[in-house]
Design a protein around this motif. Structure first.
Motif, PDB file in Angstrom:
ATOM      1  N   PRO A  98       0.761  -1.330   0.090  1.00 32.69           N
ATOM      2  CA  PRO A  98       0.050  -0.003  -0.176  1.00 32.69           C
ATOM      3  C   PRO A  98       0.731   1.240  -0.139  1.00 32.69           C
ATOM      4  N   TYR A  99       2.241   1.266   0.234  1.00 34.11           N
ATOM      5  CA  TYR A  99       2.927   2.374   0.350  1.00 34.11           C
ATOM      6  C   TYR A  99       4.033   2.686  -0.360  1.00 34.11           C
ATOM      7  N   ASN A 100       4.584   1.595  -1.001  1.00 31.73           N
ATOM      8  CA  ASN A 100       5.887   1.882  -2.062  1.00 31.73           C
ATOM      9  C   ASN A 100       5.347   2.166  -3.364  1.00 31.73           C
ATOM     10  N   CYS A 101       6.554   2.890  -3.991  1.00 28.98           N
ATOM     11  CA  CYS A 101       6.358   2.850  -5.554  1.00 28.98           C
ATOM     12  C   CYS A 101       7.845   2.792  -6.222  1.00 28.98           C
ATOM     13  N   ALA A 102       7.783   2.585  -7.520  1.00 33.16           N
ATOM     14  CA  ALA A 102       8.919   2.361  -8.314  1.00 33.16           C
ATOM     15  C   ALA A 102       9.042   3.116  -9.503  1.00 33.16           C
ATOM     16  N   LEU A 103       9.940   3.720  -9.930  1.00 38.56           N
ATOM     17  CA  LEU A 103      10.033   4.319 -11.366  1.00 38.56           C
ATOM     18  C   LEU A 103      10.611   3.059 -12.194  1.00 38.56           C
ATOM     19  N   GLU A 104       9.796   2.645 -13.220  1.00 38.16           N
ATOM     20  CA  GLU A 104      10.092   1.510 -13.911  1.00 38.16           C
ATOM     21  C   GLU A 104      10.155   1.792 -15.506  1.00 38.16           C
ATOM     22  N   VAL A 105      10.597   0.824 -15.994  1.00 38.25           N
ATOM     23  CA  VAL A 105      10.668   0.533 -17.624  1.00 38.25           C
ATOM     24  C   VAL A 105      10.707  -1.076 -17.825  1.00 38.25           C
ATOM     25  N   GLY A 106       9.827  -1.420 -18.818  1.00 42.63           N
ATOM     26  CA  GLY A 106       9.870  -2.818 -18.820  1.00 42.63           C
ATOM     27  C   GLY A 106       9.079  -3.024 -20.313  1.00 42.63           C
ATOM     28  N   MET A 107       9.306  -4.357 -20.800  1.00 48.50           N
ATOM     29  CA  MET A 107       8.807  -4.642 -21.917  1.00 48.50           C
ATOM     30  C   MET A 107       7.343  -5.526 -21.641  1.00 48.50           C
ATOM     31  N   ASP A 108       6.351  -5.005 -22.436  1.00 52.04           N
ATOM     32  CA  ASP A 108       5.183  -5.955 -22.129  1.00 52.04           C
ATOM     33  C   ASP A 108       4.900  -6.549 -23.555  1.00 52.04           C
ATOM     34  N   ASP A 109       4.694  -8.016 -23.749  1.00 51.44           N
ATOM     35  CA  ASP A 109       4.805  -8.790 -24.820  1.00 51.44           C
ATOM     36  C   ASP A 109       3.538  -9.356 -24.683  1.00 51.44           C
ATOM     37  N   MET A 110       2.473  -8.770 -25.416  1.00 53.50           N
ATOM     38  CA  MET A 110       1.046  -9.492 -25.287  1.00 53.50           C
ATOM     39  C   MET A 110       0.942  -9.978 -26.720  1.00 53.50           C
TER      40      MET A 110
END
Length: 453
Positions: A334-346
């Motif tokens: 409920p408290y944390n967050c993260a700056l992210e970059v990722g690959m989404d392969d649908m």
């Protein structure tokens, strides 16, 4: 004959060489060869080998060498031959290019007397070599180590680092095994070290050195061909005041985007990603991708106001078939967050994710904007790149669009995903991954496609 274990680039050098026979005879030398011989005139040279003082042996062998026909571009320097205590007792007895009589007279002036200032003698020898595009050599003949609180090995390395165009060779005359390494390291820039323990050894050592001296400088290794650069095949800087004709907008909502001030401005204010068939403001690029390998880049800025906004950019056919880079602030309930970059392969409705956290913080809740300012979340804007290499796709995230001179860019890279039948279209959109209050503006500075060679 021992060459340096860590070779340094050979500098332009050569000199007259010698061959053994009844005496010492000169081999042909390159016209621009220069050699400065440095003779040890310290008190220890009175020591004897086979009943003969080392200085007498050295004078005879060196004298025969310098009298040899063709040895015209050599000089002679000595140290320790005039004062018992003066570490500055260094003298050029014959300049480079001196005649045989001057060289012979110089040798005759050496009477072992004082200390062994090898380091200072090397500097003096380098300075005494005439300037110009020559093949230079210094040949040190010594029976002992430095005695003037200096480091001749460091001096030799420093001369090389300064670009002094000179090979340094060393003949250790009657040097003990324990002291050998302390002289060996002086031989730099392709120079050699050779031991000598008798008159015959000294002749042989000088012959070996001279053979190396006579070798022409090897041709420098050709500079490696620069790596082929990616060639830009498409670019949109959004500086036309309106959306260019190569963009089509699926499910357009004019209240959710605008082109102004050189940016495509998108509002991420409601839940929706490329996986939603009815996603509003899905920007489709009507430009074919190049064959082979390529990279697609988007540069954007955003002040994240929630923990759920996301920018997606990449290949898209429909809501069940896309391969995109996703970039944004991901919530960690409920408290944390993260700056992210990722690959989404649908693919056919089956999603695979490959994400990299660019920062993960506790207590990221409430006022996310001020929280991220306090954390100093990287320079902005952000540069996101989707890279195709064969069947492999990966993504990179770079903080800051421009990198200050002298600094390395901070780049994070995701793992790769593979696709045998990747989507054919190119799409861009922004949204939220969950229902939440608040919204975020994404400012798209540019979209670029490059062919990779």
């Amino acid at each position: 004959m021992t060459r340096p274990t860590a070779p340094i680039r050979a500098m332009t050098i050569a000199a007259c060489a010698l061959v053994m026979g009844s005496g010492l005879a000169a081999l042909p030398a390159a016209a621009d060869t220069q050699v400065m011989y440095v003779l040890d005139g310290s008190n220890s040279m009175w020591g004897q080998i086979d009943g003969v003082a080392k200085i007498q042996t050295a004078k005879e062998v060196l004298g025969e060498l310098l009298q040899a026909e063709g040895a015209q571009k050599v000089g002679l320097l000595a140290y320790g031959h005039r004062s018992k205590t003066d570490c500055g007792d260094i003298e050029v007895l014959a300049p480079v290019g001196a005649r045989a009589g001057e060289l012979k007279a110089g040798i005759g002036k050496v009477t072992p007397t004082g200390k062994t200032p090898i380091s200072a003698a090397l500097k003096a020898a380098a300075e005494a070599l005439p300037a110009g595009d020559h093949q230079n050599n210094i040949v040190l003949i010594s029976d002992g180590l430095e005695t003037c609180n200096a480091d001749p090995c460091a001096t030799a390395q420093a001369l090389a680092a300064q670009g002094v165009n000179t090979r340094i060779h060393v003949v250790g005359f009657d040097i003990g095994e324990q002291d050998r390494e302390k002289l060996e390291c002086i031989a730099v820039n392709g120079g050699v070290y050779v031991d000598a323990r008798s008159a015959d050894d000294l002749k042989g050592a000088l012959t070996q050195v001279a053979e190396v001296v006579a070798e022409p400088e090897p041709e420098p290794e050709p500079e490696p061909e620069p790596a082929p650069q990616a060639v830009e095949v498409f670019r949109d800087d959004f500086d036309q005041g309106e959306l260019a004709g190569h963009w089509n907008v699926a499910q357009p909502n004019p209240d959710g985007f605008i082109v102004e001030d050189g940016n495509l401005v998108l509002i991420a204010g409601q839940k929706g990603t490329m996986a939603d068939p009815e996603k509003e403001n899905l920007f489709l690029l009507d430009v074919p991708l190049p064959d082979g390998d390529w990279e697609m880049e988007v540069v954007y800025d955003a002040e994240f106001n929630t923990r759920h906004e996301i920018l997606q950019f990449g290949l898209y056919d429909d809501a069940e078939n896309f391969l995109v880079v996703s970039s944004g602030l991901g919530g960690r309930f409920p408290y944390n967050c993260a700056l992210e970059v990722g690959m989404d392969d649908m693919s056919r409705g089956q999603l695979k994710e490959n994400r990299t956290n660019l920062g993960d913080w506790e207590a990221c809740q409430g006022d996310v904007v001020n929280f991220m300012k306090r954390k100093g979340i990287g320079p902005r804007p952000y540069r996101i790149t989707l890279v195709k290499e064969g069947r492999s796709y990966s993504a990179t995230h770079q903080f800051g669009d421009e990198v200050p001179e002298g600094e390395e860019p901070r780049i994070e890279k995701t793992g790769a995903v593979s696709s045998l039948r990747p989507p054919k279209g190119v799409a861009l959109t922004a949204g939220q991954v969950a229902d939440t209050e608040g919204e975020t503006l994404f400012l798209i500075d540019r979209v670029v496609v490059r062919q990779r060679n």
